[in-house]
Design a protein around this motif. Structure first.
Motif, PDB file in Angstrom:
ATOM      1  N   THR A 151       0.838  -1.197   0.000  1.00  0.00           N
ATOM      2  CA  THR A 151       0.000   0.000   0.000  1.00  0.00           C
ATOM      3  C   THR A 151       0.875   1.250   0.000  1.00  0.00           C
ATOM      4  O   THR A 151       1.979   1.270   0.547  1.00  0.00           O
ATOM      5  N   TYR A 152       0.365   2.297  -0.628  1.00  0.00           N
ATOM      6  CA  TYR A 152       0.995   3.622  -0.606  1.00  0.00           C
ATOM      7  C   TYR A 152      -0.145   4.614  -0.429  1.00  0.00           C
ATOM      8  O   TYR A 152      -1.049   4.689  -1.282  1.00  0.00           O
ATOM      9  N   SER A 153      -0.149   5.351   0.681  1.00  0.00           N
ATOM     10  CA  SER A 153      -1.275   6.239   0.958  1.00  0.00           C
ATOM     11  C   SER A 153      -0.813   7.638   1.334  1.00  0.00           C
ATOM     12  O   SER A 153       0.240   7.824   1.948  1.00  0.00           O
ATOM     13  N   ARG A 154      -1.628   8.607   0.958  1.00  0.00           N
ATOM     14  CA  ARG A 154      -1.413  10.002   1.324  1.00  0.00           C
ATOM     15  C   ARG A 154      -2.775  10.643   1.562  1.00  0.00           C
ATOM     16  O   ARG A 154      -3.676  10.512   0.744  1.00  0.00           O
ATOM     17  N   VAL A 155      -2.903  11.366   2.686  1.00  0.00           N
ATOM     18  CA  VAL A 155      -4.157  12.056   2.973  1.00  0.00           C
ATOM     19  C   VAL A 155      -4.316  13.253   2.043  1.00  0.00           C
ATOM     20  O   VAL A 155      -5.398  13.499   1.495  1.00  0.00           O
ATOM     21  N   LYS A 156      -3.229  13.981   1.829  1.00  0.00           N
ATOM     22  CA  LYS A 156      -3.238  15.126   0.914  1.00  0.00           C
ATOM     23  C   LYS A 156      -2.069  14.995  -0.052  1.00  0.00           C
ATOM     24  O   LYS A 156      -1.011  15.602   0.133  1.00  0.00           O
ATOM     25  N   PRO A 157      -2.218  14.196  -1.086  1.00  0.00           N
ATOM     26  CA  PRO A 157      -1.114  13.983  -2.034  1.00  0.00           C
ATOM     27  C   PRO A 157      -0.721  15.272  -2.746  1.00  0.00           C
ATOM     28  O   PRO A 157      -1.572  16.104  -3.076  1.00  0.00           O
ATOM     29  N   ASN A 281      -6.506   8.610  -2.704  1.00  0.00           N
ATOM     30  CA  ASN A 281      -5.618   8.655  -1.538  1.00  0.00           C
ATOM     31  C   ASN A 281      -4.844   7.362  -1.308  1.00  0.00           C
ATOM     32  O   ASN A 281      -4.048   7.281  -0.378  1.00  0.00           O
ATOM     33  N   LEU A 282      -5.097   6.368  -2.150  1.00  0.00           N
ATOM     34  CA  LEU A 282      -4.459   5.072  -1.918  1.00  0.00           C
ATOM     35  C   LEU A 282      -4.048   4.397  -3.219  1.00  0.00           C
ATOM     36  O   LEU A 282      -4.798   4.402  -4.201  1.00  0.00           O
ATOM     37  N   ASN A 302       8.519   6.033   2.477  1.00  0.00           N
ATOM     38  CA  ASN A 302       7.451   6.290   3.437  1.00  0.00           C
ATOM     39  C   ASN A 302       6.159   5.858   2.754  1.00  0.00           C
ATOM     40  O   ASN A 302       5.589   6.588   1.949  1.00  0.00           O
ATOM     41  N   TRP A 303       5.694   4.652   3.074  1.00  0.00           N
ATOM     42  CA  TRP A 303       4.549   4.077   2.374  1.00  0.00           C
ATOM     43  C   TRP A 303       3.213   4.640   2.870  1.00  0.00           C
ATOM     44  O   TRP A 303       2.189   4.416   2.233  1.00  0.00           O
ATOM     45  N   GLY A 304       3.235   5.342   4.000  1.00  0.00           N
ATOM     46  CA  GLY A 304       2.006   5.988   4.450  1.00  0.00           C
ATOM     47  C   GLY A 304       1.325   5.299   5.613  1.00  0.00           C
ATOM     48  O   GLY A 304       1.765   4.267   6.124  1.00  0.00           O
ATOM     49  N   LEU A 305       0.208   5.898   6.028  1.00  0.00           N
ATOM     50  CA  LEU A 305      -0.493   5.501   7.245  1.00  0.00           C
ATOM     51  C   LEU A 305      -1.031   4.074   7.184  1.00  0.00           C
ATOM     52  O   LEU A 305      -0.884   3.305   8.141  1.00  0.00           O
ATOM     53  N   LEU A 306      -1.668   3.683   6.088  1.00  0.00           N
ATOM     54  CA  LEU A 306      -2.269   2.348   6.017  1.00  0.00           C
ATOM     55  C   LEU A 306      -1.203   1.262   6.110  1.00  0.00           C
ATOM     56  O   LEU A 306      -1.421   0.222   6.737  1.00  0.00           O
ATOM     57  N   HIS A 307      -0.045   1.502   5.518  1.00  0.00           N
ATOM     58  CA  HIS A 307       1.054   0.533   5.598  1.00  0.00           C
ATOM     59  C   HIS A 307       1.486   0.312   7.048  1.00  0.00           C
ATOM     60  O   HIS A 307       1.789  -0.823   7.449  1.00  0.00           O
ATOM     61  N   LYS A 308       1.487   1.383   7.833  1.00  0.00           N
ATOM     62  CA  LYS A 308       1.889   1.263   9.238  1.00  0.00           C
ATOM     63  C   LYS A 308       0.903   0.400  10.027  1.00  0.00           C
ATOM     64  O   LYS A 308       1.280  -0.236  11.012  1.00  0.00           O
ATOM     65  N   ILE A 309      -0.339   0.364   9.570  1.00  0.00           N
ATOM     66  CA  ILE A 309      -1.373  -0.373  10.301  1.00  0.00           C
ATOM     67  C   ILE A 309      -1.446  -1.835   9.866  1.00  0.00           C
ATOM     68  O   ILE A 309      -1.506  -2.739  10.701  1.00  0.00           O
ATOM     69  N   ILE A 310      -1.427  -2.092   8.548  1.00  0.00           N
ATOM     70  CA  ILE A 310      -1.640  -3.467   8.071  1.00  0.00           C
ATOM     71  C   ILE A 310      -0.395  -4.119   7.478  1.00  0.00           C
ATOM     72  O   ILE A 310      -0.383  -5.331   7.226  1.00  0.00           O
ATOM     73  N   GLY A 311       0.674  -3.326   7.240  1.00  0.00           N
ATOM     74  CA  GLY A 311       1.904  -3.902   6.701  1.00  0.00           C
ATOM     75  C   GLY A 311       1.750  -4.375   5.266  1.00  0.00           C
ATOM     76  O   GLY A 311       0.894  -3.888   4.519  1.00  0.00           O
ATOM     77  N   VAL A 312       2.563  -5.357   4.895  1.00  0.00           N
ATOM     78  CA  VAL A 312       2.559  -5.906   3.539  1.00  0.00           C
ATOM     79  C   VAL A 312       1.913  -7.289   3.554  1.00  0.00           C
ATOM     80  O   VAL A 312       2.303  -8.143   4.350  1.00  0.00           O
TER      81      VAL A 312
END
Length: 339
Positions: A151-157, A281-282, A302-312
């Protein structure tokens, strides 16, 4: 084959109804594709093998015929096949189904198929989906590699001034072909369909490129121990609820990602610029773990917030082949195959 089985080169309403009703996944993520009607029309050289009874489609295996390598796009069966009728009747139907599919695989790989010579059948399976793993093993499929769901996420890309959206395959074909022609099962039937995004340097050279698609899922459960809980609370979590909407999860899917010198800063600019341009955003990027680009950048991004939560999340590549393949060579992953 038994008369209950039908071969078609065009989808029927029964096939569409079955596939639209299917929830994918078992012990891991649970989700349903919301773009099935459109995706079927985009399938490359499809062949539909259906199990039909009393006007109802009970099961379907859809193949995308990519020269000698056939991708198993769908392998779906209705609840009616699993829950209706007497136990003995259900058992008999399942045995007949298994026998006929096995015969089809065997005939194809022995060069006796009416559709020409077939070198391999392949698919992608969630390793937590024990039923699918057992089924693939019973048909003689072997795990030959692994794909990372990154995943790669940004709230405000952020916008990239040098990002260009182009429609011409010819502009990116030389770079993509040179980068991926040595990958296993590289095929351009899906890859050559626009749009494409590129970054150029001051000399006009393409330094980053990707083909993209937009997909929509309905997510019933995320992967991981807290996946079920996470799906329910996401709508109430600031920032995260801007990235994921479980009821209609829209995201960007890249493939054929080229980055000059495997530079993580270029990859970040490309991905973030694409999100900004598409008002998303994703990104979900399915990529072979052995791909040189992914090996070089995975710990530097920096893969973003979702990556920190669910990983790969990893996916098995399974194949039944009449040829010997070099398992050290990366496998080409088309984004279309996962959406």
């Amino acid at each position: 084959m038994h008369p209950i089985f039908k071969f078609r080169e065009k989808e029927t309403q029964g096939i569409l109804d079955l596939l639209n009703a299917v929830t994918l996944g078992t012990n891991g993520a649970h989700y349903r594709h919301l773009d099935t009607n459109e995706r079927i029309l985009e399938a490359d050289h499809p062949l539909f093998l259906s199990m039909e009874r009393n006007g109802t489609t009970l099961g379907n295996v859809t193949f995308c015929r990519r020269e000698g390598n056939w991708y198993i796009r769908y392998f779906a069966f209705s609840n009616a096949l699993q829950s209706s009728g007497k136990r003995a009747s259900k058992s008999g139907m399942k045995n007949r189904l298994k026998q006929e599919i096995e015969r089809f695989f065997e005939t194809g790989l022995n060069g006796k198929s009416e559709w020409g010579e077939i070198d391999s059948f392949y698919a992608y399976i969630d390793p937590k989906n024990e039923k699918s793993l057992w089924m693939s093993a019973s048909f003689g499929f072997k795990t030959i590699g692994h794909v990372a769901t990154q995943t790669y996420s940004r709230v405000k890309p952020k916008h990239s001034e040098r990002l260009q959206k182009i429609q011409a395959w010819d502009e990116v074909a030389p770079i993509i072909n040179a980068t991926f022609q040595s990958y296993r099962h590289f095929a351009t039937a899906q890859t050559k369909k626009p749009p494409f995004y590129v970054l150029r340097n001051l000399e006009g050279e393409i330094v980053a490129a990707a083909k993209t698609s937009i997909s929509r899922w309905e997510i019933h459960r995320f992967p991981g121990k807290l996946g079920g809980v996470l799906t329910k609370i996401i709508p109430f979590i600031p920032r995260l609820n801007q990235i994921v909407n479980p009821k209609e999860h829209a995201f960007v899917v890249p493939e054929a990602v080229y980055i000059k010198d495997n530079d993580p800063e270029l990859l970040n600019e490309l991905f973030e610029g694409i999100l900004h341009q598409e008002s998303k955003n994703l990104i979900l990027w399915w990529v072979d773990e052995q791909a040189p680009l992914y090996i070089q950048v995975k710990s530097k991004m920096n893969w973003g917030l979702l990556h920190k939560i669910i990983g790969v999340h990893k996916v098995n590549i399974v194949e039944r082949s009449r040829l010997e393949n070099d398992s050290s060579t990366p496998f080409y992953t088309s984004g279309f195959d996962f959406i």
